[in-house]
Design a protein around this motif. Structure first.
Motif, PDB file in Angstrom:
ATOM      1  N   ARG A   4     -20.275   5.461   2.459  1.00 20.03           N
ATOM      2  CA  ARG A   4     -18.884   5.862   2.265  1.00 20.03           C
ATOM      3  C   ARG A   4     -18.326   6.550   3.506  1.00 20.03           C
ATOM      4  N   ASN A   5     -17.002   6.596   3.556  1.00 19.80           N
ATOM      5  CA  ASN A   5     -16.344   7.288   4.646  1.00 19.80           C
ATOM      6  C   ASN A   5     -15.069   7.930   4.125  1.00 19.80           C
ATOM      7  N   ASP A   6     -14.802   9.172   4.543  1.00 15.45           N
ATOM      8  CA  ASP A   6     -13.577   9.838   4.125  1.00 15.45           C
ATOM      9  C   ASP A   6     -12.895  10.539   5.296  1.00 15.45           C
ATOM     10  N   ARG A   7     -13.198  10.069   6.513  1.00 20.62           N
ATOM     11  CA  ARG A   7     -12.625  10.723   7.689  1.00 20.62           C
ATOM     12  C   ARG A   7     -11.185  10.300   7.964  1.00 20.62           C
ATOM     13  N   ILE A   8     -10.779   9.117   7.507  1.00 13.90           N
ATOM     14  CA  ILE A   8      -9.485   8.556   7.856  1.00 13.90           C
ATOM     15  C   ILE A   8      -8.550   8.607   6.654  1.00 13.90           C
ATOM     16  N   ASP A   9      -7.343   9.080   6.863  1.00 20.33           N
ATOM     17  CA  ASP A   9      -6.321   9.076   5.819  1.00 20.33           C
ATOM     18  C   ASP A   9      -5.818   7.649   5.655  1.00 20.33           C
ATOM     19  N   PRO A  10      -6.033   7.009   4.495  1.00 21.81           N
ATOM     20  CA  PRO A  10      -5.616   5.616   4.330  1.00 21.81           C
ATOM     21  C   PRO A  10      -4.114   5.413   4.477  1.00 21.81           C
ATOM     22  N   ASP A  11      -3.335   6.462   4.245  1.00 23.12           N
ATOM     23  CA  ASP A  11      -1.883   6.335   4.360  1.00 23.12           C
ATOM     24  C   ASP A  11      -1.433   6.109   5.808  1.00 23.12           C
ATOM     25  N   THR A  12      -2.334   6.361   6.764  1.00 28.26           N
ATOM     26  CA  THR A  12      -1.976   6.152   8.170  1.00 28.26           C
ATOM     27  C   THR A  12      -2.271   4.739   8.641  1.00 28.26           C
ATOM     28  N   GLN A  13      -2.897   3.938   7.785  1.00 29.22           N
ATOM     29  CA  GLN A  13      -3.330   2.611   8.201  1.00 29.22           C
ATOM     30  C   GLN A  13      -2.287   1.536   7.875  1.00 29.22           C
ATOM     31  N   PRO A  14      -2.146   0.530   8.750  1.00 26.54           N
ATOM     32  CA  PRO A  14      -1.200  -0.553   8.475  1.00 26.54           C
ATOM     33  C   PRO A  14      -1.631  -1.357   7.256  1.00 26.54           C
ATOM     34  N   ALA A  15      -0.657  -1.745   6.433  1.00 20.33           N
ATOM     35  CA  ALA A  15      -0.935  -2.536   5.233  1.00 20.33           C
ATOM     36  C   ALA A  15      -0.827  -4.020   5.556  1.00 20.33           C
ATOM     37  N   THR A  16      -1.323  -4.843   4.650  1.00 22.70           N
ATOM     38  CA  THR A  16      -1.213  -6.283   4.816  1.00 22.70           C
ATOM     39  C   THR A  16      -0.935  -6.925   3.471  1.00 22.70           C
ATOM     40  N   GLU A  17      -0.470  -8.170   3.491  1.00 20.03           N
ATOM     41  CA  GLU A  17      -0.215  -8.895   2.253  1.00 20.03           C
ATOM     42  C   GLU A  17      -1.544  -9.365   1.672  1.00 20.03           C
ATOM     43  N   LEU A  18      -1.653  -9.322   0.351  1.00 18.69           N
ATOM     44  CA  LEU A  18      -2.908  -9.632  -0.309  1.00 18.69           C
ATOM     45  C   LEU A  18      -2.839 -10.966  -1.038  1.00 18.69           C
TER      46      LEU A  18
END
Length: 363
Positions: A4-18
């Protein structure tokens, strides 16, 4: 083993279409006990996943259709799920409402005509796989029309297996092109038990189109990777074939006569900006040698952890939304993936491979 990893805030990451309308591994099924449920996100959809008293598993949308409260706030008795707010009760596999306690004898509403969200859910290779339909496709009433659940190829009745998971703090596109990247091995996976920086050399691989993907045709595996060298003890030619299939699947089959190793690696979107890698492996090589599964799981976890740590570091840069620079030939599989995904999402365009092609790179 799960990393697991919790160092990065996911809200800062670019999103993509699924991509919907596919089977995805939701979780390891060994975590589902009879009469119990758990919650998770899959493609941004909140799910309530559980196992009934008869052993069957289910996946519901974790929202009551009445007033929107999560069904996980209520109760599961091993047969039905009951909402905490007004006591509506649902059969979890199909989502049908079986009771509305507030109704009186003068009410004409028929509870069984109401459905909570429920998705096809099957147990394969130690995972609970969930089929998430495309938006607007309606309730699935006939599961026989669905594609088969993906599984690890197997070539004998007796085999061993192992599983690995790691959370990645990036969207599924970055996870997938990292998965298929052929040039990072001597740098990310530099280790005495895998390969060294000095082992880098030029390679030529033959690719061919397959439905919804592409195949690295059968070839002798890399001579600069220590694990592959071990298969030489069987005295047979060692070959490997690698397939990538939309939306997120990498199949690898290694053969040495009657001995084999096969894996299915998936990169599954948790949200539009985060994903998870799952490795499911089966083999009959060194079947009777003690501790092989333990040793394989240990080094496999180290291998996946190296990828995870690199993706965590990459995520530091991705939060600034940099443009990608994809080159030929090492990044050609990534280009094919993006073209295949766009064709799937739009329903337009040709397969990016018009025929067989050779790619060259150093790794």
């Amino acid at each position: 083993m799960k990393l697991r990893n919790d160092r990065i805030d996911p809200d800062t990451q670019p999103a993509t279409e699924l991509i919907f309308g596919e089977w995805y591994p939701a979780m390891r099924s060994e975590g589902l006990r009879r009469g119990k449920t758990t919650t998770l996100l899959l493609l941004g959809v909140p799910l309530l996943v559980g196992r009934k008293n008869d052993g069957g598993i289910f996946a519901m949308r974790d929202l009551c259709p009445h007033r929107g409260i999560p069904l996980s706030a209520g109760w599961f008795d091993g047969e039905t799920v009951q909402c905490k707010y007004h006591g509506w009760r649902f059969e979890p596999c199909g989502g049908q409402c079986v009771e509305i306690p507030s109704l009186t004898q003068i009410d004409t509403l028929e509870p069984t005509r109401i459905y909570a969200g429920a998705y096809p859910c099957r147990e394969v290779d130690g995972y609970a796989w969930v089929y998430l339909p495309e938006a607007g496709s309606g309730r699935i009433t006939d599961e026989t029309v669905l594609p088969s659940v993906p599984e690890v190829p197997k070539f004998s009745g007796k085999f061993r297996s192992a599983h690995l998971q790691a959370d990645l703090p990036c969207n599924v596109d970055h996870g997938i092109i990292g998965l298929m990247d052929p040039a990072h091995g001597p740098f990310v996976h530099r280790a005495w038990w895998w390969r060294s920086a000095a082992s880098i050399h030029e390679k030529t691989k033959h690719f061919e189109p397959i439905p919804d993907g592409f195949r690295m045709a059968s070839h002798a595996p890399s001579k600069n990777s220590a694990p592959y060298k071990l298969l030489g003890v069987y005295g047979s030619d060692v070959t490997t074939t690698i397939d990538f299939v939309l939306p997120n699947r990498r199949y690898e089959v290694i053969r040495a006569g009657e001995k084999w190793f096969a894996s299915l690696t998936t990169v599954t979107p948790i949200t539009p900006s985060t994903c998870r890698i799952d490795v499911m492996a089966c083999w009959n090589i060194f079947y009777s040698v003690p501790l092989v599964p333990t040793i394989a799981s240990y080094f496999g976890a180290k291998f996946v952890q190296q990828d995870q740590e690199t993706m965590v570091e990459q995520a530091e840069g991705l939060r600034f939304r940099p443009a990608m620079m994809l080159i030929d030939d090492a990044d050609k599989p990534a280009k094919w993936y993006f073209a295949l995904k766009q064709r799937r999402l739009t329903g337009k365009g040709e397969h990016p491979l018009s025929g067989p092609v050779d790619l060259h790179w150093r790794s």
